[in-house]
Design an enzyme around this catalytic site. Structure first.
Site, PDB file in Angstrom:
ATOM      1  N   HIS A 271     122.852 -53.882 -92.327  1.00 48.42           N
ATOM      2  CA  HIS A 271     121.751 -53.954 -91.370  1.00 48.42           C
ATOM      3  C   HIS A 271     121.612 -55.401 -90.905  1.00 48.42           C
ATOM      4  O   HIS A 271     121.806 -56.317 -91.702  1.00 48.42           O
ATOM      5  CB  HIS A 271     120.443 -53.493 -92.022  1.00 48.42           C
ATOM      6  CG  HIS A 271     119.393 -53.172 -91.027  1.00 48.42           C
ATOM      7  ND1 HIS A 271     118.571 -54.128 -90.489  1.00 48.42           N
ATOM      8  CD2 HIS A 271     119.063 -52.001 -90.431  1.00 48.42           C
ATOM      9  CE1 HIS A 271     117.774 -53.544 -89.621  1.00 48.42           C
ATOM     10  NE2 HIS A 271     118.051 -52.263 -89.569  1.00 48.42           N
TER      11      HIS A 271
ATOM     12  N   ASP B 172     119.988 -44.521 -92.165  1.00 48.16           N
ATOM     13  CA  ASP B 172     120.847 -43.461 -91.635  1.00 48.16           C
ATOM     14  C   ASP B 172     121.745 -42.831 -92.695  1.00 48.16           C
ATOM     15  O   ASP B 172     122.350 -41.794 -92.451  1.00 48.16           O
ATOM     16  CB  ASP B 172     121.720 -44.013 -90.499  1.00 48.16           C
ATOM     17  CG  ASP B 172     120.875 -44.384 -89.303  1.00 48.16           C
ATOM     18  OD1 ASP B 172     120.007 -43.575 -88.949  1.00 48.16           O
ATOM     19  OD2 ASP B 172     121.072 -45.464 -88.742  1.00 48.16           O
TER      20      ASP B 172
HETATM   21  N1  CMC Z   1     131.124 -51.640 -93.519  1.00 47.75           N
HETATM   22  C1  CMC Z   1     131.990 -52.649 -93.744  1.00 47.75           C
HETATM   23  N2  CMC Z   1     131.772 -53.914 -93.406  1.00 47.75           N
HETATM   24  C2  CMC Z   1     130.620 -54.213 -92.799  1.00 47.75           C
HETATM   25  C3  CMC Z   1     129.661 -53.227 -92.511  1.00 47.75           C
HETATM   26  C4  CMC Z   1     129.934 -51.901 -92.898  1.00 47.75           C
HETATM   27  N3  CMC Z   1     129.064 -50.918 -92.656  1.00 47.75           N
HETATM   28  N4  CMC Z   1     128.600 -53.778 -91.893  1.00 47.75           N
HETATM   29  C5  CMC Z   1     128.883 -55.075 -91.782  1.00 47.75           C
HETATM   30  N5  CMC Z   1     130.104 -55.350 -92.331  1.00 47.75           N
HETATM   31  C6  CMC Z   1     130.736 -56.658 -92.437  1.00 47.75           C
HETATM   32  C7  CMC Z   1     131.298 -57.083 -91.080  1.00 47.75           C
HETATM   33  O1  CMC Z   1     132.633 -56.680 -90.922  1.00 47.75           O
HETATM   34  C8  CMC Z   1     131.151 -58.574 -91.142  1.00 47.75           C
HETATM   35  O2  CMC Z   1     132.205 -59.086 -91.920  1.00 47.75           O
HETATM   36  P1  CMC Z   1     132.791 -60.562 -91.578  1.00 47.75           P
HETATM   37  O3  CMC Z   1     131.679 -61.510 -91.854  1.00 47.75           O
HETATM   38  O4  CMC Z   1     133.919 -60.680 -92.552  1.00 47.75           O
HETATM   39  O5  CMC Z   1     133.219 -60.526 -90.147  1.00 47.75           O
HETATM   40  C9  CMC Z   1     129.856 -58.792 -91.947  1.00 47.75           C
HETATM   41  O6  CMC Z   1     129.723 -57.604 -92.760  1.00 47.75           O
HETATM   42  C10 CMC Z   1     128.626 -58.942 -91.079  1.00 47.75           C
HETATM   43  O7  CMC Z   1     128.576 -57.847 -90.181  1.00 47.75           O
HETATM   44  P2  CMC Z   1     128.050 -57.969 -88.692  1.00 47.75           P
HETATM   45  O8  CMC Z   1     128.572 -56.836 -87.903  1.00 47.75           O
HETATM   46  O9  CMC Z   1     128.295 -59.358 -88.179  1.00 47.75           O
HETATM   47  O10 CMC Z   1     126.507 -57.806 -88.940  1.00 47.75           O
HETATM   48  P3  CMC Z   1     125.450 -57.380 -87.874  1.00 47.75           P
HETATM   49  O11 CMC Z   1     124.145 -57.819 -88.413  1.00 47.75           O
HETATM   50  O12 CMC Z   1     125.841 -57.857 -86.525  1.00 47.75           O
HETATM   51  O13 CMC Z   1     125.571 -55.781 -87.866  1.00 47.75           O
HETATM   52  C11 CMC Z   1     125.252 -53.496 -88.323  1.00 47.75           C
HETATM   53  C12 CMC Z   1     124.670 -54.910 -88.465  1.00 47.75           C
HETATM   54  C13 CMC Z   1     124.167 -52.485 -88.726  1.00 47.75           C
HETATM   55  C14 CMC Z   1     125.608 -53.235 -86.856  1.00 47.75           C
HETATM   56  C15 CMC Z   1     126.506 -53.353 -89.226  1.00 47.75           C
HETATM   57  O14 CMC Z   1     126.159 -53.564 -90.573  1.00 47.75           O
HETATM   58  C16 CMC Z   1     127.206 -51.993 -89.061  1.00 47.75           C
HETATM   59  O15 CMC Z   1     128.023 -51.847 -88.158  1.00 47.75           O
HETATM   60  N6  CMC Z   1     126.845 -50.987 -89.940  1.00 47.75           N
HETATM   61  C17 CMC Z   1     127.381 -49.647 -89.779  1.00 47.75           C
HETATM   62  C18 CMC Z   1     126.575 -48.904 -88.709  1.00 47.75           C
HETATM   63  C19 CMC Z   1     125.204 -48.502 -89.192  1.00 47.75           C
HETATM   64  O16 CMC Z   1     125.024 -47.984 -90.284  1.00 47.75           O
HETATM   65  N7  CMC Z   1     124.189 -48.726 -88.327  1.00 47.75           N
HETATM   66  C20 CMC Z   1     122.805 -48.331 -88.593  1.00 47.75           C
HETATM   67  C21 CMC Z   1     121.892 -49.495 -88.728  1.00 47.75           C
HETATM   68  S1  CMC Z   1     120.285 -49.069 -89.399  1.00 47.75           S
HETATM   69  C22 CMC Z   1     119.518 -48.027 -88.273  1.00 47.75           C
HETATM   70  C23 CMC Z   1     119.445 -48.519 -86.876  1.00 47.75           C
HETATM   71  O17 CMC Z   1     119.485 -49.700 -86.546  1.00 47.75           O
HETATM   72  O18 CMC Z   1     119.284 -47.668 -86.009  1.00 47.75           O
END
Ligand code: CMC
Length: 431
Positions: free
Chosen positions: A308, A366
């Site tokens: 998140h 989720d």
């Molecule tokens: N599985 C594997 N690696 C992950 C995941 C994951 N679910 N989420 C983040 N990472 C890694 C990502 O690859 C990155 O690694 P690095 O630093 O080596 O590049 C690091 O963790 C930081 O991730 P980010 O994408 O820069 O973080 P963010 O804050 O921009 O993204 C997120 C947050 C929710 C989009 C992301 O965690 C994600 O894609 N999660 C899966 C989708 C999901 O479950 N979304 C629902 C969110 S909660 C409800 C809502 O918002 O509606």
């Protein structure tokens, strides 16, 4: 130099500026950079708004480090356990918990607006049976702006209140109709003798040929899901609603824009993606393979329902839903549900894994909502619709707050331009 300031110096020319630091009731202090461009001619660059507060708000507070979520100061766990969806909606919209009389009045207004114009129902015939229900939601909620435009004055407080109850009343009916359309079943009209969740279940699963009995365990679980999804401060869809609304657009159209933003798999669409992922993993034995894929920088696969932007700790909503999932599956005699077992195993292994620990990736809301909804008989492609209908409360509350904010101006970010400099047009023969 004043204590509560940040001094920024442009080392190219030595110009500097003291910027005030503002402290809210909770959360990190905020540097007010509004003087930056007028005084120093500088913009800030913050893709994804990771360090940017786009507005002031009094509605919802998240402490991502501690895993705390408060609606108007009340912990989400207490609301999920002791409140109900319409009472929580009242709280979010008005700022305080209602008295019994206020709540009765509010419920009465939502019920009064539960039916939709028959012409709006005809819109559904234009959608293919296999249309994604979120696409239908974007279209039909947006179309409400065609029904309520001329007489809706966004600068009038009573009109804004009417918009709020009108949308809350109708959105459940619209959501259920998008499901019935896919099934080819007749739309079920709202039953105002039921509470919000019970009526929603009846509109989803009832048929005119039979009497529908609401299962109290399922309606309680659905009500909890609605409470947990009702607001989440300035996330992507809420910011979209605020941005669209800041132009003075019809609020039904602004909410429709928010529904579009929510649909994405990185946001509300993740609940659907979780079930698709569990189906792809298929078996507990496959979990290590998928964990390995999620960790690989060369593989775009991510563990859906994990991580998140704000929570660097457990998402408190996921904790509530994990317990609720157990209750619902137990009540339905499906505690052995293979997807639930798979989800628990995936969670266990991921939470012990160095990669997930180091990056502070925990299950989010989720991860479990889809398992509960699926057990209730809600199809996967309706999960995000359920999210959207509950999040309408938050979107409305945030839009209403914005409309009376003395700082309200049209949202208009700037950019760091890296494109071509000025150049002369060449005729097609010269290119
Ligand atoms: N599985 C594997 N690696 C992950 C995941 C994951 N679910 N989420 C983040 N990472 C890694 C990502 O690859 C990155 O690694 P690095 O630093 O080596 O590049 C690091 O963790 C930081 O991730 P980010 O994408 O820069 O973080 P963010 O804050 O921009 O993204 C997120 C947050 C929710 C989009 C992301 O965690 C994600 O894609 N999660 C899966 C989708 C999901 O479950 N979304 C629902 C969110 S909660 C409800 C809502 O918002 O509606």
């Amino acid at each position: 130099m004043a204590k509560n300031t940040v001094t920024i110096t442009d080392n190219r020319n030595g110009n500097s500026l003291e910027l005030p630091i503002q402290q809210g009731t909770a959360g990190p202090p905020v540097v007010d950079i509004r003087g930056l461009y007028p005084e120093l001619g500088l913009f800030t660059l913050d893709p994804g708004y990771k360090s940017t507060a786009a507005c002031t708000s009094r509605i919802t507070f998240i402490d991502g480090e501690k895993g705390i979520l408060l609606y108007r100061g009340y912990p989400i766990e207490q609301l999920a356990e002791q409140s109900n969806f319409t009472e929580t909606a009242y709280l979010l919209l008005k700022g305080e918990l209602p008295t019994q009389e206020e709540l009765d009045g509010f419920n009465g207004l939502i019920r009064k607006h539960s039916m939709v114009h028959e012409q709006l129902l005809h819109l559904y015939q234009g959608f293919r049976r296999d249309a994604h229900p979120m696409a239908i939601m974007v279209g039909v909620v947006g179309a409400l702006s065609a029904f309520y435009h001329d007489e809706l004055n966004i600068h009038d407080q009573q009109d804004r209140e009417r918009f709020a109850v009108r949308l809350l009343g109708k959105v459940a009916t619209i959501a259920a109709a998008s499901y019935k359309h896919a099934l080819g079943q007749p739309f079920v009209y709202p039953d105002n003798s039921l509470d919000y969740a019970g009526n929603l279940l009846k509109m989803l699963f009832g048929v005119p040929a039979e009497k529908y009995e609401v299962n109290p365990i399922l309606s309680k679980a659905l009500d909890k899901i609605l409470i947990l999804h009702a607001d989440h401060e300035q996330n992507a869809s809420t910011s979209t609603v605020r941005l669209a609304g800041s132009t003075g657009a019809n609020p039904f159209a602004a909410i429709s824009a928010g529904i579009g933003a929510l649909w994405g798999p990185l946001h509300g669409g993740a609940n659907e993606a979780v079930l698709a992922m569990l189906a792809e993993i298929g078996d507990v034995k496959q979990v290590p393979k998928f964990i390995k894929r999620a960790k690989s920088p060369d593989d775009p696969f991510r563990l859906m329902g994990f991580g998140h932007r704000v929570y660097r700790n457990h998402d408190p909503r996921a904790r509530v839903l994990r317990e609720e999932a157990k209750k619902v599956l137990e009540a339905l005699g499906r505690l052995e549900d293979p997807r639930f077992k798979l989800a628990l195993e995936l969670e266990r292994i991921a939470l012990e894994d160095e990669y997930f620990i180091e990056k502070k990736l925990y299950p989010n809301v989720d991860f479990y909502s889809g398992i509960i909804e699926s057990a209730m008989g809600i199809p996967t492609n309706m999960f995000t619709v359920m999210f959207a209908l509950s999040r309408c409360v938050g979107w409305i509350a945030q839009w209403k707050e914005m409309m009376v904010d003395p700082d309200l101006v049209i949202g208009r970010p700037r950019q760091l331009y890296e494109g071509a400099g000025p150049r002369d047009y060449l005729s097609i023969e010269q290119r």
